[in-house]
Design a protein around this motif. Sequence first.
Motif, PDB file in Angstrom:
ATOM      1  N   UNK A 184      78.860 -28.119 -70.330  1.00 39.64           N
ATOM      2  CA  UNK A 184      79.225 -26.701 -70.471  1.00 39.64           C
ATOM      3  C   UNK A 184      78.834 -25.910 -69.242  1.00 39.64           C
ATOM      4  N   UNK A 185      77.567 -26.018 -68.815  1.00 42.85           N
ATOM      5  CA  UNK A 185      77.137 -25.205 -67.674  1.00 42.85           C
ATOM      6  C   UNK A 185      77.747 -25.731 -66.375  1.00 42.85           C
ATOM      7  N   UNK A 186      78.017 -27.051 -66.311  1.00 40.63           N
ATOM      8  CA  UNK A 186      78.644 -27.617 -65.117  1.00 40.63           C
ATOM      9  C   UNK A 186      80.070 -27.121 -64.948  1.00 40.63           C
ATOM     10  N   UNK A 234      78.612 -15.309 -71.512  1.00 41.40           N
ATOM     11  CA  UNK A 234      78.072 -14.473 -72.594  1.00 41.40           C
ATOM     12  C   UNK A 234      77.901 -15.306 -73.868  1.00 41.40           C
ATOM     13  N   UNK A 235      78.786 -16.287 -74.083  1.00 40.96           N
ATOM     14  CA  UNK A 235      78.646 -17.189 -75.243  1.00 40.96           C
ATOM     15  C   UNK A 235      77.697 -18.349 -74.946  1.00 40.96           C
ATOM     16  N   UNK A 236      77.751 -18.877 -73.713  1.00 40.22           N
ATOM     17  CA  UNK A 236      76.904 -20.041 -73.395  1.00 40.22           C
ATOM     18  C   UNK A 236      75.420 -19.698 -73.500  1.00 40.22           C
ATOM     19  N   UNK A 237      75.050 -18.495 -73.073  1.00 41.98           N
ATOM     20  CA  UNK A 237      73.623 -18.136 -73.056  1.00 41.98           C
ATOM     21  C   UNK A 237      72.989 -18.236 -74.451  1.00 41.98           C
ATOM     22  N   UNK A 238      73.495 -17.540 -75.491  1.00 44.39           N
ATOM     23  CA  UNK A 238      72.853 -17.701 -76.804  1.00 44.39           C
ATOM     24  C   UNK A 238      73.035 -19.101 -77.396  1.00 44.39           C
ATOM     25  N   UNK A 239      74.188 -19.749 -77.117  1.00 46.31           N
ATOM     26  CA  UNK A 239      74.431 -21.056 -77.748  1.00 46.31           C
ATOM     27  C   UNK A 239      73.489 -22.129 -77.213  1.00 46.31           C
ATOM     28  N   UNK A 240      73.089 -22.035 -75.936  1.00 44.31           N
ATOM     29  CA  UNK A 240      72.247 -23.082 -75.360  1.00 44.31           C
ATOM     30  C   UNK A 240      70.772 -22.690 -75.287  1.00 44.31           C
ATOM     31  N   UNK A 241      70.498 -21.428 -74.916  1.00 40.20           N
ATOM     32  CA  UNK A 241      69.109 -21.036 -74.636  1.00 40.20           C
ATOM     33  C   UNK A 241      68.397 -20.418 -75.834  1.00 40.20           C
ATOM     34  N   UNK A 242      69.165 -19.809 -76.747  1.00 41.98           N
ATOM     35  CA  UNK A 242      68.529 -18.982 -77.778  1.00 41.98           C
ATOM     36  C   UNK A 242      68.672 -19.589 -79.170  1.00 41.98           C
ATOM     37  N   UNK A 243      68.587 -20.901 -79.282  1.00 39.66           N
ATOM     38  CA  UNK A 243      68.748 -21.529 -80.588  1.00 39.66           C
ATOM     39  C   UNK A 243      67.537 -21.223 -81.449  1.00 39.66           C
ATOM     40  N   UNK A 244      67.806 -20.865 -82.680  1.00 39.28           N
ATOM     41  CA  UNK A 244      66.700 -20.496 -83.577  1.00 39.28           C
ATOM     42  C   UNK A 244      66.579 -21.535 -84.681  1.00 39.28           C
TER      43      UNK A 244
END
Lengths: 244, 113
Positions: A184-186, A234-244
Amino acid sequence: MSNLSPPEAHENSEHSAFLAHHFESHKQQFAAGKLGMWIFLLTEILLFGGVFCAYAVYRSNHPEIFEWAHRFLDKFLGAINTTVLIASSFTMAWAVRAAQKNQTRLCTVLLAVTLLGGCGFLGIKFVEYKSKWEEGLMVAHYFKPTPEALEHIKHLEADTAHLKSKPEEIPRNAGIFFSIYFCMTGLHGLHVIAGMSAIGWVLVRSAKGQFSSAYFGPVDYVGLYWHLVDLIWIYLFPLLYLIH
Amino acid sequence: MSHPNPHSSYVHVVPLWVLCAVFAALLVFTALTVAATWFDLGGWNLILAMAIATVKAALVALYFMHLRYDNPFNALVFVAALVFVALFISLTLLDTLQYQPDIRSWQQAHPAD
């Protein structure tokens, strides 16, 4: 051609070097170009749809892998990068406005600032990738976290006390998270590089004074592309970094 | 749109204060989505994070990408892309969730080393 309104007649009489023969006016040329750009963005959204689909399938089937492995990502760097990208999206939108208002110098400066934002994003991404490489956090069965990396996530308890998984219990197939992270980030990073190349191109043209309130299409189209890159992040940030 | 003089733009120029307000709102929502992870809302955490991301995406699309002022056909192209991505993901999920029990029983029979 007597039925043309005065502005269009004016444009035609200029024989602008930037108005292609097959268009009647700059307005028509711009509308056609913009529709073309949106259709291209549609194909880009479908391309990213593939990696988002992979994410949805693996996260819904293996939530424990995502919950456990996301601790290795640096939320702070992710938030900084989100801010950098949003700021560069803002300067890009402002550059389009400047081009539309004949503010050529301002447009050139804002495009340069946008390009710097892209450099900043890639710089931070490089720092993140480098630490993932050094900590052995690679894709699939190349996922071999170093003892230091495993030790590190044990000390994040204040931040991750709510998580169901224990830092010391590595779930089966934990490498899947980093496979998806790097895909995803690549793919997104490649788009940042492509967007920066396109911004460099309109930056040079803007510096040459080629854009005006009649002809600003390329700045607008490149802007749309850059905003799409921002939108996906904007979607990648919460989906990868902010998992709860 | 009327053309008061030939040098005026033939498109809507977004006012600078609108661009600044959208930028500020995007920063506030970014802070909110980070702050939301400090609270345990169970399954609602993911829904809240996606809702905030969607508000941010809508702001970018409507104002930075001009869709609010544009020919609605461009917005239709954008929405069509989202609809097809949603179809793609939901149909794939239906399929993969279907054979998860088989995978789980295989994994139980073959424990990891």
